[in-house]
Design an enzyme around this catalytic site. Structure first.
Site, mmCIF file in Angstrom:
data_model
loop_
_atom_site.group_PDB
_atom_site.id
_atom_site.type_symbol
_atom_site.label_atom_id
_atom_site.label_comp_id
_atom_site.label_asym_id
_atom_site.label_seq_id
_atom_site.Cartn_x
_atom_site.Cartn_y
_atom_site.Cartn_z
ATOM 1 N N TRP A 73 75.148 41.520 63.554
ATOM 2 C CA TRP A 73 74.143 41.085 62.583
ATOM 3 C C TRP A 73 74.656 41.178 61.144
ATOM 4 O O TRP A 73 74.088 40.589 60.246
ATOM 5 C CB TRP A 73 72.866 41.950 62.718
ATOM 6 C CG TRP A 73 73.163 43.437 62.704
ATOM 7 C CD1 TRP A 73 73.309 44.245 63.794
ATOM 8 C CD2 TRP A 73 73.404 44.277 61.564
ATOM 9 N NE1 TRP A 73 73.634 45.531 63.400
ATOM 10 C CE2 TRP A 73 73.680 45.579 62.034
ATOM 11 C CE3 TRP A 73 73.399 44.066 60.177
ATOM 12 C CZ2 TRP A 73 73.976 46.647 61.172
ATOM 13 C CZ3 TRP A 73 73.687 45.131 59.330
ATOM 14 C CH2 TRP A 73 73.966 46.400 59.828
ATOM 15 N N PRO A 118 74.406 35.628 69.778
ATOM 16 C CA PRO A 118 74.299 36.277 68.468
ATOM 17 C C PRO A 118 73.485 37.562 68.559
ATOM 18 O O PRO A 118 72.714 37.754 69.502
ATOM 19 C CB PRO A 118 73.573 35.234 67.625
ATOM 20 C CG PRO A 118 72.772 34.430 68.594
ATOM 21 C CD PRO A 118 73.497 34.470 69.916
ATOM 22 N N ALA A 119 73.633 38.427 67.564
ATOM 23 C CA ALA A 119 72.842 39.665 67.525
ATOM 24 C C ALA A 119 71.357 39.334 67.495
ATOM 25 O O ALA A 119 70.953 38.352 66.863
ATOM 26 C CB ALA A 119 73.219 40.460 66.278
ATOM 27 N N SER A 162 79.812 47.965 68.133
ATOM 28 C CA SER A 162 80.136 49.396 68.195
ATOM 29 C C SER A 162 81.241 49.667 69.221
ATOM 30 O O SER A 162 81.418 48.922 70.197
ATOM 31 C CB SER A 162 78.887 50.193 68.573
ATOM 32 O OG SER A 162 78.594 49.979 69.929
ATOM 33 N N GLU A 188 86.494 43.937 68.163
ATOM 34 C CA GLU A 188 86.526 44.336 66.751
ATOM 35 C C GLU A 188 85.431 45.392 66.613
ATOM 36 O O GLU A 188 84.253 45.074 66.557
ATOM 37 C CB GLU A 188 86.291 43.083 65.901
ATOM 38 C CG GLU A 188 86.887 43.187 64.532
ATOM 39 C CD GLU A 188 85.865 43.694 63.564
ATOM 40 O OE1 GLU A 188 85.765 44.933 63.447
ATOM 41 O OE2 GLU A 188 85.178 42.879 62.953
ATOM 42 N N LEU A 189 85.862 46.672 66.594
ATOM 43 C CA LEU A 189 84.897 47.771 66.805
ATOM 44 C C LEU A 189 84.754 48.655 65.567
ATOM 45 O O LEU A 189 85.143 48.267 64.473
ATOM 46 C CB LEU A 189 85.336 48.567 68.041
ATOM 47 C CG LEU A 189 85.605 47.702 69.289
ATOM 48 C CD1 LEU A 189 86.114 48.537 70.453
ATOM 49 C CD2 LEU A 189 84.370 46.914 69.701
#
Ligand SMILES: O=CCCC(=O)O
Length: 503
Positions: free
Chosen positions: A171, A196-197, A252, A273-274
């Protein structure tokens, strides 16, 4: 300013008149068709400025996601045959329509993320920069010739698109993160199912509305929307369906590990990608005002809500008080608060009450363990339920306070004193995260030494912002796998095929 309800999809009056209300749709996009959920279910999307519901968007399950994957596979069989030149021309047209609709895209981003409109333009332009970079890369997806050991053989390689890509986007920078993933996959010749978020689905829908105008095969881009409760079933389908060849996730570390494990069952390639927890180090030989300016952009952009925001700020003990004074003075004169629709405003609310709670917990924990607030920011009252002001903390300890081991994802700047390079490198490299790090020094030997010693995928030396379309973006250790943006970001969605010819 005119207050308008742009279409019956928008459930609240806002101080912006949409130029093209057709960008506001609340349906999923599957196989080139705009569809409701088979169950008829929808979920609410909230305005972070006041927590009022602004949209209700279709809430899908794995059943529709399965269909979206089938549609993407069908489209792939057509799209992969397009020449690189044709792919580039299509991408160029997509860039043109995104540019033409820049105002409406920025407005949607402001609406569902609570980003000040000025910052939303920055994220739209950042997103566009990726599309422009990928357009240049499409025709440069070169292979190689390799001298063969067997004298009558010739070996060469090509880069083949992988197939259906599942993209799960966050988001916190919806337009840019979508264009960075989807743009790269499409440039490489893949087709995409994008989830998407739940907080920011309308940015994805608007991007797909523009994509639809370009003339890609139906099913090249599919949007599957769902709330937090339906996300696990959608995620499971994306991980388990064998037609999906690559799953790209930003979010996350905990969720990334889970998705990666699930994808391992069918040996899908993943890009992860965290979480970050970036260290920001100011050595005693730094240009202090330069370091302050770097921290302002690294720590406070997007109200501290990016994965590369500084989280642990290490300042050499000998310059701590000068640094804190200058940081406070600079932040007081930099930020303007007020309605996110006012172009002068450059600091907005957090994305939701969940974001606010986490920052408050980190603040309470630091205060309970001996930190103090440095000169509380003024003029930030009555900024809405999710607002948290830029806050500088002194007397912090990264080994005992929560911010040390967890990303705050908010505008809290905890200043931690240190005494030696060795000590600060140990502290900076302590945890399993390794996304971005930053440091300030004017000493050339230290510059190389520290840049090489920091255990992160990205290092900013005397800059507070590393992100750019041409820069390989990604982490090491538990901060991720793969690189986004740059030439690597496109190559990531291709497989190298070797062809051996006997003559
Ligand atoms: O938060 C994720 C990435 C933001 C950026 O690209 O700078």
């Amino acid at each position: 300013m005119a207050f308008t309800s742009a279409s019956n999809v928008l459930l609240k009056n806002i101080p912006y008149q949409f130029k093209d209300v057709s960008l506001l749709d609340n349906r999923a996009y599957i196989g080139g068709k705009w569809l409701p959920a088979e169950s008829g279910a929808t979920f609410p999307v909230f305005d972070p400025e006041d927590n009022v519901v602004i949209f209700r968007v279709v809430n899908l399950t794995d059943v529709e996601v399965h269909k979206a994957i089938d549609a993407a596979q069908t489209a792939f069989l057509t799209y992969k045959e397009f020449s690189h030149r044709k792919r580039r021309q299509l991408l160029h047209q997509w860039i043109t329509v995104v540019k033409e609709n820049r105002d409406d895209l920025a407005a949607i981003c402001t609406l569902e993320l609570g980003k000040p409109i000025t910052e939303s333009y920055v994220t739209v332009d950042y997103g566009l920069s990726f599309l422009e970079w990928f357009e240049g890369e499409i025709e440069r997806l070169y292979g190689e010739t390799i001298p063969a050991a067997r004298e009558n053989n010739r070996i060469f390689t090509t880069r083949e698109p992988q197939g259906v890509v599942a993209a799960i986007t966050p988001w916190n920078s919806p337009i840019a993160m979508i264009l960075r993933k989807v743009g790269a996959a499409i440039a490489a010749g893949c087709t995409v199912v994008l989830k998407p978020a739940p907080e920011t689905p309308m940015c994805a829908i608007a991007i797909a509305k523009l994509f639809e105008r370009v003339g890609y095969p139906a099913g090249t881009l599919n949007i599957v929307t769902g709330d937090a409760a339906s996300s696990p079933s959608i995620g499971n389908e994306l991980c388990r369906n064998k037609l999906v060849r690559h799953l790209s996730f930003t979010g996350s570390t905990a969720v990334g590990k889970f998705l990666n494990g699930e994808c391992g069952k069918s040996l899908k390639k993943t890009s992860m990608e965290l979480g970050g927890n970036a260290p920001f180090i100011v050595f005693e030989d730094a240009d202090i005002q330069k370091a302050v300016d770097g921290l302002i952009s690294s720590k406070f952009r997007s109200s501290g809500q990016t994965c590369v925001c500084a989280n642990r700020v290490f300042v050499h003990r000998s310059i701590m008080s000068e640094f804190a004074e200058k940081l406070n003075a600079t932040q007081q004169k930099t930020f303007v608060y007020g309605s996110v629709w006012d172009p002068k405003v450059n600091f907005g609310p957090l994305y939701s009450s969940r974001g606010l709670e986490k920052v408050q917990k980190h603040l309470e924990d630091a205060l309970a363990n001996g930190a103090t607030v440095f000169d509380k920011t003024s003029n930030t009252e009555n900024q809405g339920p999710n607002f948290f002001p830029p806050t500088i903390l002194l007397d912090c300890n990264a080994e005992t306070m929560r911010f040390g081991s967890e990303e705050t994802f908010g505008p809290l700047a905890p200043l931690v004193p240190f005494d030696s390079e060795e000590e600060v490198l140990r502290l900076a490299n302590t945890y399993e995260s390794g996304l971005a790090s930053y440091f300030y020094t004017e000493n050339i030997s230290r510059l190389w030494r520290v840049a090489e010693a920091l255990d992160t995928g990205m290092v900013g030396v005397r800059v507070g912002l590393v992100s750019a379309c041409e820069q390989p973006f990604g982490g090491v250790k538990e901060s991720g796998i793969g690189r986004e943006g740059s030439k690597f970001g496109v190559e990531d969605y291709t497989d190298v095929k070797s062809i051996t010819v006997g003559i």
